[in-house]
Design a protein around this motif. Structure first.
Motif, PDB file in Angstrom:
ATOM      1  N   ASN A   1       8.924   6.631  -1.162  1.00  0.00           N
ATOM      2  CA  ASN A   1       8.342   7.239   0.035  1.00  0.00           C
ATOM      3  C   ASN A   1       6.946   6.713   0.372  1.00  0.00           C
ATOM      4  OD1 ASN A   1      10.568   8.930   0.452  1.00  0.00           O
ATOM      5  ND2 ASN A   1       9.748  10.487  -0.933  1.00  0.00           N
ATOM      6  N   GLN A   2       6.395   5.837  -0.446  1.00  0.00           N
ATOM      7  CA  GLN A   2       5.043   5.356  -0.216  1.00  0.00           C
ATOM      8  C   GLN A   2       4.972   4.544   1.081  1.00  0.00           C
ATOM      9  OE1 GLN A   2       1.337   4.484   0.059  1.00  0.00           O
ATOM     10  NE2 GLN A   2       2.013   5.902  -1.527  1.00  0.00           N
ATOM     11  N   PHE A   3       4.015   4.886   1.917  1.00  0.00           N
ATOM     12  CA  PHE A   3       3.890   4.242   3.229  1.00  0.00           C
ATOM     13  C   PHE A   3       2.654   3.354   3.333  1.00  0.00           C
ATOM     14  CE2 PHE A   3       1.899   4.509   7.461  1.00  0.00           C
ATOM     15  CZ  PHE A   3       2.844   3.817   8.207  1.00  0.00           C
ATOM     16  N   LEU A   4       1.523   3.828   2.828  1.00  0.00           N
ATOM     17  CA  LEU A   4       0.254   3.151   3.077  1.00  0.00           C
ATOM     18  C   LEU A   4       0.202   1.769   2.450  1.00  0.00           C
ATOM     19  CD1 LEU A   4      -2.506   3.519   4.423  1.00  0.00           C
ATOM     20  CD2 LEU A   4      -3.338   4.474   2.263  1.00  0.00           C
ATOM     21  N   PHE A   5       0.526   1.665   1.160  1.00  0.00           N
ATOM     22  CA  PHE A   5       0.498   0.362   0.488  1.00  0.00           C
ATOM     23  C   PHE A   5       1.481  -0.611   1.137  1.00  0.00           C
ATOM     24  CE2 PHE A   5      -0.934   2.477  -3.713  1.00  0.00           C
ATOM     25  CZ  PHE A   5      -2.245   2.436  -3.275  1.00  0.00           C
ATOM     26  N   SER A   6       2.661  -0.098   1.483  1.00  0.00           N
ATOM     27  CA  SER A   6       3.669  -0.963   2.083  1.00  0.00           C
ATOM     28  C   SER A   6       3.250  -1.451   3.461  1.00  0.00           C
ATOM     29  CB  SER A   6       5.005  -0.212   2.178  1.00  0.00           C
ATOM     30  OG  SER A   6       5.440   0.204   0.904  1.00  0.00           O
ATOM     31  N   LEU A   7       2.539  -0.616   4.203  1.00  0.00           N
ATOM     32  CA  LEU A   7       2.099  -1.002   5.544  1.00  0.00           C
ATOM     33  C   LEU A   7       1.041  -2.088   5.499  1.00  0.00           C
ATOM     34  CD1 LEU A   7       2.080  -0.458   8.637  1.00  0.00           C
ATOM     35  CD2 LEU A   7       0.290   1.242   8.206  1.00  0.00           C
ATOM     36  N   ILE A   8       0.082  -1.990   4.573  1.00  0.00           N
ATOM     37  CA  ILE A   8      -1.048  -2.920   4.541  1.00  0.00           C
ATOM     38  C   ILE A   8      -0.741  -4.153   3.708  1.00  0.00           C
ATOM     39  CG2 ILE A   8      -3.488  -3.161   3.971  1.00  0.00           C
ATOM     40  CD1 ILE A   8      -2.888  -1.257   6.297  1.00  0.00           C
ATOM     41  N   LEU A   9      -0.069  -3.982   2.585  1.00  0.00           N
ATOM     42  CA  LEU A   9       0.146  -5.100   1.656  1.00  0.00           C
ATOM     43  C   LEU A   9       1.496  -5.778   1.829  1.00  0.00           C
ATOM     44  CD1 LEU A   9      -1.296  -3.436  -1.584  1.00  0.00           C
ATOM     45  CD2 LEU A   9      -2.459  -4.968   0.016  1.00  0.00           C
ATOM     46  N   GLY A  10       2.389  -5.179   2.612  1.00  0.00           N
ATOM     47  CA  GLY A  10       3.700  -5.770   2.826  1.00  0.00           C
ATOM     48  C   GLY A  10       3.680  -6.790   3.956  1.00  0.00           C
ATOM     49  N   GLY A  11       4.815  -7.432   4.161  1.00  0.00           N
ATOM     50  CA  GLY A  11       4.956  -8.430   5.215  1.00  0.00           C
ATOM     51  C   GLY A  11       6.312  -8.325   5.866  1.00  0.00           C
TER      52      GLY A  11
ATOM     53  N   LEU B   1      -6.942   1.016  -1.863  1.00  0.00           N
ATOM     54  CA  LEU B   1      -6.355   0.089  -0.902  1.00  0.00           C
ATOM     55  C   LEU B   1      -7.241  -1.127  -0.626  1.00  0.00           C
ATOM     56  CD1 LEU B   1      -3.985  -0.506   0.907  1.00  0.00           C
ATOM     57  CD2 LEU B   1      -5.065   0.846   2.700  1.00  0.00           C
ATOM     58  N   LEU B   2      -8.518  -0.910  -0.333  1.00  0.00           N
ATOM     59  CA  LEU B   2      -9.406  -2.028  -0.004  1.00  0.00           C
ATOM     60  C   LEU B   2      -9.578  -2.986  -1.180  1.00  0.00           C
ATOM     61  CD1 LEU B   2     -11.218  -3.457   1.986  1.00  0.00           C
ATOM     62  CD2 LEU B   2     -13.102  -1.939   1.309  1.00  0.00           C
ATOM     63  N   PRO B   3      -9.869  -2.511  -2.404  1.00  0.00           N
ATOM     64  CA  PRO B   3      -9.952  -3.470  -3.526  1.00  0.00           C
ATOM     65  C   PRO B   3      -8.654  -4.250  -3.742  1.00  0.00           C
ATOM     66  CG  PRO B   3     -10.890  -1.357  -4.148  1.00  0.00           C
ATOM     67  CD  PRO B   3     -10.228  -1.156  -2.830  1.00  0.00           C
ATOM     68  N   LEU B   4      -7.529  -3.576  -3.629  1.00  0.00           N
ATOM     69  CA  LEU B   4      -6.256  -4.276  -3.801  1.00  0.00           C
ATOM     70  C   LEU B   4      -6.038  -5.312  -2.703  1.00  0.00           C
ATOM     71  CD1 LEU B   4      -3.853  -1.367  -4.831  1.00  0.00           C
ATOM     72  CD2 LEU B   4      -4.637  -3.248  -6.272  1.00  0.00           C
TER      73      LEU B   4
ATOM     74  N   SER C   1       0.821  -2.624  -6.670  1.00  0.00           N
ATOM     75  CA  SER C   1       0.148  -1.487  -6.028  1.00  0.00           C
ATOM     76  C   SER C   1       0.908  -0.187  -6.280  1.00  0.00           C
ATOM     77  CB  SER C   1       0.002  -1.736  -4.526  1.00  0.00           C
ATOM     78  OG  SER C   1       1.275  -1.835  -3.897  1.00  0.00           O
ATOM     79  N   HIS C   2       2.221  -0.244  -6.315  1.00  0.00           N
ATOM     80  CA  HIS C   2       3.002   0.971  -6.556  1.00  0.00           C
ATOM     81  C   HIS C   2       2.895   1.436  -8.004  1.00  0.00           C
ATOM     82  CE1 HIS C   2       5.804   1.390  -2.877  1.00  0.00           C
ATOM     83  NE2 HIS C   2       4.727   0.708  -2.529  1.00  0.00           N
ATOM     84  N   LEU C   3       2.456   0.565  -8.913  1.00  0.00           N
ATOM     85  CA  LEU C   3       2.210   1.008 -10.290  1.00  0.00           C
ATOM     86  C   LEU C   3       1.098   2.044 -10.350  1.00  0.00           C
ATOM     87  CD1 LEU C   3       2.509  -2.298 -12.359  1.00  0.00           C
ATOM     88  CD2 LEU C   3       4.012  -0.308 -12.460  1.00  0.00           C
ATOM     89  N   ILE C   4       0.200   2.030  -9.377  1.00  0.00           N
ATOM     90  CA  ILE C   4      -0.833   3.061  -9.307  1.00  0.00           C
ATOM     91  C   ILE C   4      -0.206   4.427  -9.102  1.00  0.00           C
ATOM     92  CG2 ILE C   4      -2.835   3.841  -7.958  1.00  0.00           C
ATOM     93  CD1 ILE C   4      -3.442   0.946  -7.352  1.00  0.00           C
ATOM     94  N   ILE C   5       0.971   4.450  -8.504  1.00  0.00           N
ATOM     95  CA  ILE C   5       1.690   5.703  -8.262  1.00  0.00           C
ATOM     96  C   ILE C   5       2.555   6.072  -9.469  1.00  0.00           C
ATOM     97  CG2 ILE C   5       3.339   6.860  -6.733  1.00  0.00           C
ATOM     98  CD1 ILE C   5       2.570   4.693  -4.624  1.00  0.00           C
ATOM     99  N   THR C   6       3.337   5.129  -9.949  1.00  0.00           N
ATOM    100  CA  THR C   6       4.342   5.441 -10.962  1.00  0.00           C
ATOM    101  C   THR C   6       3.769   5.575 -12.369  1.00  0.00           C
ATOM    102  OG1 THR C   6       4.854   3.078 -11.264  1.00  0.00           O
ATOM    103  CG2 THR C   6       6.113   4.285  -9.600  1.00  0.00           C
TER     104      THR C   6
END
Length: 273
Positions: free
Chosen positions: A206-216, A120-123, A142-147
């Motif tokens: 269902n991803q929450f963390l990336f969407s919360l920090i990197l989304g708008g 998360l921090l590097p991204l 960021s979601h590519l890290i998941i998929t």
């Protein structure tokens, strides 16, 4: 006598299976019930089991909170991350399977195991420098890290089961390796591809963390939208439950639509040989 003995021997497994189904389905059924109750009924000291259903919670979620926009955002991110993951991951899995690149597969597995918060921090720093925080690009990458690791790791086994004779015959007939991969190999691993794609989309959805920090505000996804229903003063349990049902419904419908491919894909290794 044998029939009675057989019925008795199967009674305990059937009861355990029924108990497991009840335990798994009860939270979802309770969530649906909460979404159809009023706030007074949801906060009652004694659970209300008999009530008149109301659709007010769904109307509030859809009309007053731009929930359709959040659903569209989640669909864009999940579909893009899954499709790009397929385009990059399937050739990678094929290469690992055909050329026995065990070291690379191990690193992919490690990247799948590492907690997402590690990235998360590097991204965040990278996308801040690029001024992409709050964009769909940041969320999809960021979601590519998941998929991507998930797709690669699932499909490796399916590519390993395809005989090399099929590719060699295609090459002899004048086909390129890429052509043989697209026209011969991919159709044979369709169950694995569908399984990997559905699971990747579910994890991305269902991803929450990336969407919360990197989304708008313009790229907010549904998990973040549900989180925003919570406040320190009060919680609208009916609206939260209605939003949760709306989040879960598309994935359930998608899974039911392609369930035969998922079951075939997940059981392929168990019946091999």
């Amino acid at each position: 006598m044998r029939a009675r003995a057989s019925a008795r021997s199967s009674l305990v497994p059937n009861l355990l299976l029924l108990l497991a189904i009840v335990v798994l389905l009860f939270p979802f059924v309770w969530m649906i019930m909460m979404s159809l109750k009023s706030q007074v009924q949801n906060t009652a000291a004694v659970p209300v089991w008999v009530f008149t259903p109301t659709w007010e919670n769904y109307r509030n979620v859809i009309e007053r909170n731009n929930f359709l926009q959040y659903t569209r955002n989640s669909m864009i991110v999940a579909l893009a991350a899954t499709v790009i993951g397929m385009v990059l991951g399937l050739p990678a899995a094929y290469s690992i399977a055909r050329f026995k690149q065990r070291g690379l597969s191990l690193w992919i597995l490690i990247s799948r195991i590492i907690p997402y918060i590690t990235f998360l921090l590097p991204l965040f720093l990278m996308f801040t420098k690029l001024r992409l925080v709050g964009s769909f690009t940041a969320l999809i990458v960021s979601h590519l890290i998941i998929t991507l690791p998930l797709i690669v790791w699932i499909t490796i086994a399916f590519f390993e089961d395809i005989p090399t004779d099929l590719e060699e015959a295609a090459l002899v007939d004048g086909s390129s390796r890429a052509g043989a991969f697209v026209r011969i190999i991919l159709p044979l691993v369709t169950p694995g591809v569908v399984t990997a794609g559905i699971l990747a989309m579910i994890f991305s959805w269902n991803q929450f963390l990336f969407s919360l920090i990197l989304g708008g505000p313009d790229t907010k996804t549904v998990p973040v939208a549900v989180f925003n229903f919570l406040s320190y003063g009060s919680q609208d349990y009916g609206a939260i439950a209605a939003a949760a049902v709306l989040i879960t419904l598309p994935i359930i419908l998608l899974s039911l639509t392609v369930q035969k491919y998922i079951v075939k894909g997940l059981t392929a290794e168990g019946v091999k040989g």
